[in-house]
Motif scaffolding. Structure first.
Motif, mmCIF file in Angstrom:
data_model
loop_
_atom_site.group_PDB
_atom_site.id
_atom_site.type_symbol
_atom_site.label_atom_id
_atom_site.label_comp_id
_atom_site.label_asym_id
_atom_site.label_seq_id
_atom_site.Cartn_x
_atom_site.Cartn_y
_atom_site.Cartn_z
ATOM 1 N N LYS A 1 3.917 0.879 6.959
ATOM 2 C CA LYS A 1 2.395 1.333 7.007
ATOM 3 C C LYS A 1 1.741 1.081 5.793
ATOM 4 C CE LYS A 1 -0.169 5.659 7.618
ATOM 5 N NZ LYS A 1 -0.107 6.985 8.191
ATOM 6 N N SER A 2 2.440 1.344 4.668
ATOM 7 C CA SER A 2 1.608 1.301 3.475
ATOM 8 C C SER A 2 1.568 -0.548 3.220
ATOM 9 C CB SER A 2 2.525 1.555 2.202
ATOM 10 O OG SER A 2 3.843 1.044 2.113
ATOM 11 N N GLU A 3 2.368 -1.219 3.749
ATOM 12 C CA GLU A 3 2.276 -2.778 3.369
ATOM 13 C C GLU A 3 1.123 -3.175 4.309
ATOM 14 O OE1 GLU A 3 6.843 -4.005 2.601
ATOM 15 O OE2 GLU A 3 5.998 -3.881 4.726
ATOM 16 N N LEU A 4 1.051 -2.704 5.616
ATOM 17 C CA LEU A 4 -0.299 -2.974 6.367
ATOM 18 C C LEU A 4 -1.510 -2.681 5.495
ATOM 19 C CD1 LEU A 4 -1.616 -3.731 8.983
ATOM 20 C CD2 LEU A 4 -1.156 -1.445 9.919
ATOM 21 N N ILE A 5 -1.598 -1.325 5.035
ATOM 22 C CA ILE A 5 -2.862 -0.875 4.306
ATOM 23 C C ILE A 5 -3.341 -2.051 3.229
ATOM 24 C CG2 ILE A 5 -3.583 1.106 3.025
ATOM 25 C CD1 ILE A 5 -2.088 2.844 4.797
ATOM 26 N N ALA B 1 -6.620 -5.958 1.116
ATOM 27 C CA ALA B 1 -6.754 -7.241 0.203
ATOM 28 C C ALA B 1 -7.524 -8.096 1.068
ATOM 29 C CB ALA B 1 -5.459 -7.831 0.074
ATOM 30 N N GLU B 2 -7.560 -8.192 2.319
ATOM 31 C CA GLU B 2 -8.303 -9.104 3.277
ATOM 32 C C GLU B 2 -9.874 -8.468 3.467
ATOM 33 O OE1 GLU B 2 -6.416 -9.911 6.770
ATOM 34 O OE2 GLU B 2 -4.758 -10.851 6.002
ATOM 35 N N ASN B 3 -10.041 -7.342 3.131
ATOM 36 C CA ASN B 3 -11.264 -6.861 3.342
ATOM 37 C C ASN B 3 -11.801 -5.940 1.980
ATOM 38 O OD1 ASN B 3 -11.891 -6.996 6.544
ATOM 39 N ND2 ASN B 3 -9.940 -6.178 6.260
ATOM 40 N N ARG B 4 -12.193 -6.800 1.136
ATOM 41 C CA ARG B 4 -12.427 -6.341 -0.615
ATOM 42 C C ARG B 4 -13.768 -5.458 -0.175
ATOM 43 N NH1 ARG B 4 -8.310 -7.358 -3.496
ATOM 44 N NH2 ARG B 4 -7.527 -9.671 -3.322
ATOM 45 N N HIS B 5 -14.453 -5.456 0.496
ATOM 46 C CA HIS B 5 -15.769 -4.720 0.814
ATOM 47 C C HIS B 5 -15.545 -3.254 1.150
ATOM 48 C CE1 HIS B 5 -15.195 -5.997 4.729
ATOM 49 N NE2 HIS B 5 -15.953 -4.965 5.294
ATOM 50 N N THR C 1 -12.998 -0.084 0.366
ATOM 51 C CA THR C 1 -11.790 0.621 -0.600
ATOM 52 C C THR C 1 -10.640 0.819 0.017
ATOM 53 O OG1 THR C 1 -12.422 2.986 -0.136
ATOM 54 C CG2 THR C 1 -13.863 1.903 -1.619
ATOM 55 N N HIS C 2 -9.798 1.230 -0.686
ATOM 56 C CA HIS C 2 -8.114 1.304 -0.075
ATOM 57 C C HIS C 2 -8.140 2.704 0.520
ATOM 58 C CE1 HIS C 2 -3.954 2.403 -0.353
ATOM 59 N NE2 HIS C 2 -3.592 1.289 -0.643
ATOM 60 N N GLY C 3 -8.884 3.782 0.214
ATOM 61 C CA GLY C 3 -8.987 5.017 0.704
ATOM 62 C C GLY C 3 -9.561 4.706 2.299
ATOM 63 N N GLU C 4 -10.711 4.065 2.461
ATOM 64 C CA GLU C 4 -11.285 3.810 3.515
ATOM 65 C C GLU C 4 -10.329 3.090 4.291
ATOM 66 O OE1 GLU C 4 -16.091 3.327 2.109
ATOM 67 O OE2 GLU C 4 -14.698 1.567 2.121
#
Length: 96
Positions: A3-7, A12-16, A18-21
Motif C-alpha cells: 500500500k505505501s508503495e502504491l501511495i 509521484a505521478e500526480n505532483r499537484h 499532496t502525499h496526504g491527499e
C-alpha cells in the motif's frame, strides 16, 4: 507492491496532489471495496478483475502437532478472479 508503495507511486505521478491527499484517496477506495465485500457484494475493476466473497462450510480439521480432531467453523473468504486484460498481459510477457 504494498500500500505505501502504491501511495508513493501515485503521489509521484500526480505532483499537484499532496502525499496526504493521495493517501486519503487510496484509503477511500480500499475502504469502499472492503465495505462492499463485507456486505456480500462484488467489486469489479474492468480489465483487472473481480473480487467476491465465497463461503466455506464448517469442517473437521486436525491439529498438526497432536493429530487431534478440531472443529473448523464456517467462514467467508475473499476470492479474486483476474480479468481478461490482466491475464493477457501476464501471459504475453512469458512467451516461452
Amino acid at each position: 507492491m504494498i500500500k505505501s508503495e502504491l501511495i508513493e507511486k501515485l503521489a509521484a505521478e500526480n505532483r499537484h496532489l499532496t502525499h496526504g491527499e493521495v493517501e486519503r484517496v487510496v484509503n477511500v477506495i480500499l475502504n469502499g471495496m472492503t465495505d462492499a465485500l463485507s456486505q456480500g457484494g462484488r467489486v469489479e475493476i474492468r480489465g483487472f478483475g473481480a473480487f467476491s466473497v465465497r463461503d466455506r462450510p464448517a469442517r473437521a480439521g486436525r491439529n498438526p502437532r497432536t493429530g487431534e480432531a478440531v472443529d473448523v467453523p464456517a467462514k467467508s473468504v475473499p476470492f479474486f478472479k483476474s480479468g481478461k486484460e490482466l491475464r493477457e498481459r501476464l501471459n504475453a510477457s512469458g512467451d516461452a
